[in-house]
Design a protein around this motif. Structure first.
Motif, PDB file in Angstrom:
ATOM      1  N   LEU A   1      34.789  22.955  -2.536  1.00 20.45           N
ATOM      2  CA  LEU A   1      34.463  21.972  -3.558  1.00 20.45           C
ATOM      3  C   LEU A   1      34.733  20.607  -2.946  1.00 20.45           C
ATOM      4  CD1 LEU A   1      33.596  21.953  -6.548  1.00 20.45           C
ATOM      5  CD2 LEU A   1      36.002  21.937  -7.155  1.00 20.45           C
ATOM      6  N   GLN A   2      33.693  19.875  -2.635  1.00 20.54           N
ATOM      7  CA  GLN A   2      33.847  18.593  -1.940  1.00 20.54           C
ATOM      8  C   GLN A   2      34.768  17.650  -2.704  1.00 20.54           C
ATOM      9  OE1 GLN A   2      32.372  18.082   1.128  1.00 20.54           O
ATOM     10  NE2 GLN A   2      33.702  16.308   1.225  1.00 20.54           N
ATOM     11  N   LYS A   3      34.534  17.532  -4.004  1.00 20.14           N
ATOM     12  CA  LYS A   3      35.342  16.648  -4.843  1.00 20.14           C
ATOM     13  C   LYS A   3      35.627  17.386  -6.144  1.00 20.14           C
ATOM     14  CE  LYS A   3      35.113  11.953  -6.732  1.00 20.14           C
ATOM     15  NZ  LYS A   3      36.436  11.528  -6.583  1.00 20.14           N
ATOM     16  N   SER A   4      36.891  17.523  -6.465  1.00 21.69           N
ATOM     17  CA  SER A   4      37.246  18.228  -7.690  1.00 21.69           C
ATOM     18  C   SER A   4      36.818  17.440  -8.914  1.00 21.69           C
ATOM     19  CB  SER A   4      38.762  18.434  -7.769  1.00 21.69           C
ATOM     20  OG  SER A   4      39.127  19.621  -7.163  1.00 21.69           O
ATOM     21  N   PRO A   5      36.305  18.144  -9.912  1.00 18.53           N
ATOM     22  CA  PRO A   5      35.948  17.448 -11.151  1.00 18.53           C
ATOM     23  C   PRO A   5      37.204  16.930 -11.845  1.00 18.53           C
ATOM     24  CG  PRO A   5      35.434  19.801 -11.286  1.00 18.53           C
ATOM     25  CD  PRO A   5      35.995  19.551  -9.947  1.00 18.53           C
ATOM     26  N   LYS A   6      37.064  15.821 -12.505  1.00 22.62           N
ATOM     27  CA  LYS A   6      38.179  15.203 -13.238  1.00 22.62           C
ATOM     28  C   LYS A   6      37.847  15.188 -14.727  1.00 22.62           C
ATOM     29  CE  LYS A   6      40.129  13.505  -9.365  1.00 22.62           C
ATOM     30  NZ  LYS A   6      39.418  14.259  -8.363  1.00 22.62           N
ATOM     31  N   ASP A   7      38.878  15.165 -15.535  1.00 22.29           N
ATOM     32  CA  ASP A   7      38.691  15.052 -16.972  1.00 22.29           C
ATOM     33  C   ASP A   7      37.851  13.805 -17.265  1.00 22.29           C
ATOM     34  OD1 ASP A   7      40.002  15.973 -19.778  1.00 22.29           O
ATOM     35  OD2 ASP A   7      39.717  13.803 -19.712  1.00 22.29           O
ATOM     36  N   PRO A   8      36.772  13.935 -18.066  1.00 21.34           N
ATOM     37  CA  PRO A   8      35.860  12.810 -18.274  1.00 21.34           C
ATOM     38  C   PRO A   8      36.469  11.620 -19.010  1.00 21.34           C
ATOM     39  CG  PRO A   8      35.243  14.667 -19.654  1.00 21.34           C
ATOM     40  CD  PRO A   8      36.331  15.144 -18.749  1.00 21.34           C
ATOM     41  N   LYS A   9      37.564  11.822 -19.703  1.00 20.76           N
ATOM     42  CA  LYS A   9      38.171  10.712 -20.436  1.00 20.76           C
ATOM     43  C   LYS A   9      39.434  10.203 -19.759  1.00 20.76           C
ATOM     44  CE  LYS A   9      39.825   9.311 -24.971  1.00 20.76           C
ATOM     45  NZ  LYS A   9      40.149   9.758 -26.316  1.00 20.76           N
TER      46      LYS A   9
ATOM     47  N   ALA B   1      32.138  19.608 -23.527  1.00 24.62           N
ATOM     48  CA  ALA B   1      31.167  20.428 -22.790  1.00 24.62           C
ATOM     49  C   ALA B   1      31.320  20.211 -21.284  1.00 24.62           C
ATOM     50  CB  ALA B   1      29.748  20.089 -23.235  1.00 24.62           C
ATOM     51  N   LYS B   2      31.581  18.966 -20.885  1.00 21.18           N
ATOM     52  CA  LYS B   2      31.793  18.686 -19.459  1.00 21.18           C
ATOM     53  C   LYS B   2      33.079  19.353 -18.972  1.00 21.18           C
ATOM     54  CE  LYS B   2      32.112  15.213 -15.837  1.00 21.18           C
ATOM     55  NZ  LYS B   2      32.695  16.189 -14.968  1.00 21.18           N
ATOM     56  N   ARG B   3      34.128  19.328 -19.778  1.00 24.00           N
ATOM     57  CA  ARG B   3      35.387  19.983 -19.388  1.00 24.00           C
ATOM     58  C   ARG B   3      35.162  21.480 -19.153  1.00 24.00           C
ATOM     59  NH1 ARG B   3      37.257  16.250 -23.592  1.00 24.00           N
ATOM     60  NH2 ARG B   3      38.529  14.683 -22.536  1.00 24.00           N
ATOM     61  N   LYS B   4      34.412  22.118 -20.039  1.00 25.24           N
ATOM     62  CA  LYS B   4      34.143  23.548 -19.890  1.00 25.24           C
ATOM     63  C   LYS B   4      33.340  23.811 -18.610  1.00 25.24           C
ATOM     64  CE  LYS B   4      34.178  24.566 -24.839  1.00 25.24           C
ATOM     65  NZ  LYS B   4      33.366  25.012 -25.979  1.00 25.24           N
ATOM     66  N   ALA B   5      32.347  22.980 -18.350  1.00 22.74           N
ATOM     67  CA  ALA B   5      31.545  23.134 -17.131  1.00 22.74           C
ATOM     68  C   ALA B   5      32.404  22.890 -15.891  1.00 22.74           C
ATOM     69  CB  ALA B   5      30.354  22.178 -17.154  1.00 22.74           C
ATOM     70  N   ASP B   6      33.312  21.911 -15.967  1.00 25.59           N
ATOM     71  CA  ASP B   6      34.209  21.632 -14.840  1.00 25.59           C
ATOM     72  C   ASP B   6      35.078  22.837 -14.518  1.00 25.59           C
ATOM     73  OD1 ASP B   6      33.238  19.055 -14.645  1.00 25.59           O
ATOM     74  OD2 ASP B   6      35.024  18.089 -15.488  1.00 25.59           O
ATOM     75  N   LEU B   7      35.631  23.480 -15.545  1.00 30.45           N
ATOM     76  CA  LEU B   7      36.489  24.647 -15.303  1.00 30.45           C
ATOM     77  C   LEU B   7      35.691  25.775 -14.672  1.00 30.45           C
ATOM     78  CD1 LEU B   7      39.009  24.962 -18.278  1.00 30.45           C
ATOM     79  CD2 LEU B   7      39.165  23.633 -16.183  1.00 30.45           C
ATOM     80  N   GLN B   8      34.448  25.942 -15.081  1.00 32.79           N
ATOM     81  CA  GLN B   8      33.608  26.977 -14.465  1.00 32.79           C
ATOM     82  C   GLN B   8      33.331  26.646 -12.999  1.00 32.79           C
ATOM     83  OE1 GLN B   8      32.920  29.924 -15.645  1.00 32.79           O
ATOM     84  NE2 GLN B   8      33.945  29.419 -17.557  1.00 32.79           N
TER      85      GLN B   8
END
Length: 191
Positions: free
Chosen positions: A116-124, A42-49
């Motif tokens: 985007l100040q800091k790009s989201p990273k894969d949670p794992k 779910a976090k990965r999907k939100a990150d891509l959005q």
């Protein structure tokens, strides 16, 4: 005289109770791991959005054009969305999409805004894959020479049929990214 009756559990009763508790604990651990994987997905999907929104803002400031060069593999604008994993550069000499979105890449045309100040990273797994073929991080690809359509990819741990179908008909096909990098979820960006 009456004989005293001993109070307590027999060995068999104790073994049955311990077995039941062990079985229930195993089920709880399995369920917990499944919930953790779904939460990371779910976090990965939100990150891509979130990345897609930042890219649309970038395109809005740059005449509808998405970034297609100045970072990534051979500086052609394709590859890992971030070139760092746990603070270490995966591929020397490659910029990344993160630098475009946080305004630090020298190749950005004016206006040079922070999207985007800091790009989201894969949670794992963090950012890019350190060996090239380990599913981790997010990828950004666009058809060669096309600046108004791109696709970002993620590797979900528990993809549904709907998640896998999200990659059909995108502006950049999944071909090769699924087998080589485990990518199985896609979001198109069309400003």
């Amino acid at each position: 005289m009456r004989a005293k009756k001993e109070k307590g559990f027999t060995l068999i009763e104790l073994l049955v109770v311990i077995s039941v508790i062990g079985f229930l604990a195993t089920l709880a651990i399995i369920s917990l791991n499944d919930i953790r994987m779904k939460t990371r997905d779910a976090k990965r999907k939100a990150d891509l959005q979130q990345i897609a929104t930042a890219l649309k803002l970038y395109a809005n400031d740059h005449g509808g054009q998405l970034p297609i060069a100045g970072f990534g593999y051979l500086n052609q604008g394709n590859g890992w969305a971030t070139n760092y994993k746990n603070g270490v550069i995966c591929y020397t000499g490659y910029g990344d999409l993160e630098n475009f979105l946080n305004g630090s890449d020298a190749d950005i045309l004016a206006p040079n805004n922070v999207y985007l100040q800091k790009s989201p990273k894969d949670p794992k797994n963090g950012g890019c894959s350190d060996n090239g073929f380990n599913p981790s991080g997010y990828m950004y690809y666009h058809p060669t020479g096309v600046a108004n359509c791109s696709t970002i990819f993620a590797a979900l741990e528990k993809p549904t049929a709907q998640d896998s179908a999200s990659c059909a008909g995108k502006c950049y096909p999944l071909e090769g990214l699924d087998t080589a990098y485990g990518m199985n979820y896609c979001v198109d960006i069309r400003p």
